[in-house]
Design an enzyme around this catalytic site. Sequence first.
Site, mmCIF file in Angstrom:
data_model
loop_
_atom_site.group_PDB
_atom_site.id
_atom_site.type_symbol
_atom_site.label_atom_id
_atom_site.label_comp_id
_atom_site.label_asym_id
_atom_site.label_seq_id
_atom_site.Cartn_x
_atom_site.Cartn_y
_atom_site.Cartn_z
ATOM 1 N N LYS A 112 0.820 -1.216 0.000
ATOM 2 C CA LYS A 112 0.000 0.000 0.000
ATOM 3 C C LYS A 112 0.856 1.270 0.000
ATOM 4 C CE LYS A 112 -4.270 -2.048 1.502
ATOM 5 N NZ LYS A 112 -3.948 -3.494 1.644
HETATM 6 C C1 LIG Z 1 -4.573 -4.530 1.014
HETATM 7 C C2 LIG Z 1 -3.861 -5.819 0.964
HETATM 8 C C3 LIG Z 1 -4.234 -6.844 0.061
HETATM 9 C C4 LIG Z 1 -5.445 -6.745 -0.844
HETATM 10 O O1 LIG Z 1 -5.303 -5.817 -1.878
HETATM 11 P P1 LIG Z 1 -6.586 -5.291 -2.685
HETATM 12 O O2 LIG Z 1 -6.080 -4.200 -3.552
HETATM 13 O O3 LIG Z 1 -7.557 -4.795 -1.643
HETATM 14 O O4 LIG Z 1 -7.139 -6.439 -3.438
HETATM 15 C C5 LIG Z 1 -3.444 -7.993 0.028
HETATM 16 N N1 LIG Z 1 -2.385 -8.141 0.846
HETATM 17 C C6 LIG Z 1 -2.015 -7.197 1.726
HETATM 18 C C7 LIG Z 1 -0.835 -7.442 2.596
HETATM 19 C C8 LIG Z 1 -2.726 -5.993 1.814
HETATM 20 O O5 LIG Z 1 -2.336 -5.060 2.696
#
Ligand SMILES: *Cc1c(COP(=O)(O)O)cnc(C)c1O
Length: 469
Positions: A112
């Site tokens: 993120k």
């Molecule tokens: C947010 C997240 C996901 C999922 O990603 P999306 O874009 O919501 O599908 C998967 N793994 C981790 C570690 C995350 O923080």
Amino acid sequence: MRYISTRGQAPALNFEDVLLAGLATDGGLYVPENLPRFTQEEIASWAGLPYHELAFRVMRPFVTGSIPDADFKKILEETYGVFSHNAVAPLRQLNSNEWVMELFHGPTLAFKDFALQLLGRLLDYVLEKRGERVVIVGATSGDTGSAAIEGCKHCENVDIFILHPHNRVSEVQRRQMTTIFGENIHNIAIEGNFDDCQEMVKASFADQSFLKGTRLVAVNSINWARIMAQIVYYFHAALQLGGPARSVSFSVPTGNFGDIFAGYLARNMGLPINQLIVATNRNDILHRFMSGNQYVKETLHATLSPSMDIMVSSNFERLLFDLHGRNGAAIAGLMDTFKQGGGFSVEEERWTEARKLFDSLAVDDAQTCETIAEVFEQTGELLDPHTAIGVKAARECRRSLDIPMVILGTAHPVKFPDAVEKAGVGKALELPAHLSDLFERDERCTVLPNDLKAVQAFVSQHGNRGKPL
Ligand SMILES: *Cc1c(COP(=O)(O)O)cnc(C)c1O
């Protein structure tokens, strides 16, 4: 570049406005009106570029008209300069023709950071130019909150309030939020669960009067800028594995469908991608759609991969929009049916179209642990539970062994010690250097009751760099 709503009734916006928007006024999500498309020669010419320069080339068409090239370049250089690995998104080989792309070298150790480090800088840039300030109110079950706070901590024009469920996030995750201080940073622990937090955010977007005219901005993945930033690393991986002359496949640990949707866009922009695998945990609404054309809500289960614990995937609407020939009225209809408690199926040929590119698998906690143990044994690599789900799905769903398979490594294992322990891997987890004193740092957080009015009163009391709005 202009952006339109997936439900067809909201006004088209430019990049700046879409950056500052939440949901479109018709309840839809914004998508580019026309996707840029690159030629194979153009993509090939980017081989070997540093990450931030590649990012500039991939994202430039999306911001044209809003951010001059020189400024955008500078923002990107700063953004990806904070990552602790020089390659920013290094590939690590696990098996023959199988790689993990490590997306966890940012400040908060999850992918993120790629989007939220950029989002914070873009917001500040645009707000400075306009002479405006905004307030962010976001809910988190873990990773989004810390990434958003890290991304916005230096923003002059943003006050950020992150709600998390009191005593229901892991200690690492909590400390990654509560140990960052600044007069514009506010952690709120709600005496409730994640859904309560999310409901409060939604209600605050619906009625913003408590903000006294200050604009509210979304940091969850309905924000277009987050998706945009995630397109880049698909190009980055492919270029290292022989693309675009050769096509590449990806397996993506998926919750809200934001990350994998970025891969779908990369393909539509000209990058040869053979297969995209939706890897879910037991909360498998997307797997049920991909495998059986049923999009139906079920109860939420807590798993060892909490960042993928979702009942519905908001960004899936963006794919449905394309599958329906970009017919906003059709999407509004489907979403209405869904909201009224019904699930839906799409027409057979639309579903078949999706299946040309997408495969899927749901992986339970036991299989997640098995995969962590297996990969550790085979390679010495320690996977986090989300990434392990991606590896398992890649191995089960792979169409061709000749095509390189890249699994998105979405988080660092140190964030999820429970899963690693359950997997029985006898390796001590160590925090990376920049977080090594995390457990000794002071924390700052306000506990509030599960009451919308109390939260909104707190925001309006502190929303102007700690002072009342
Ligand atoms: C947010 C997240 C996901 C999922 O990603 P999306 O874009 O919501 O599908 C998967 N793994 C981790 C570690 C995350 O923080």
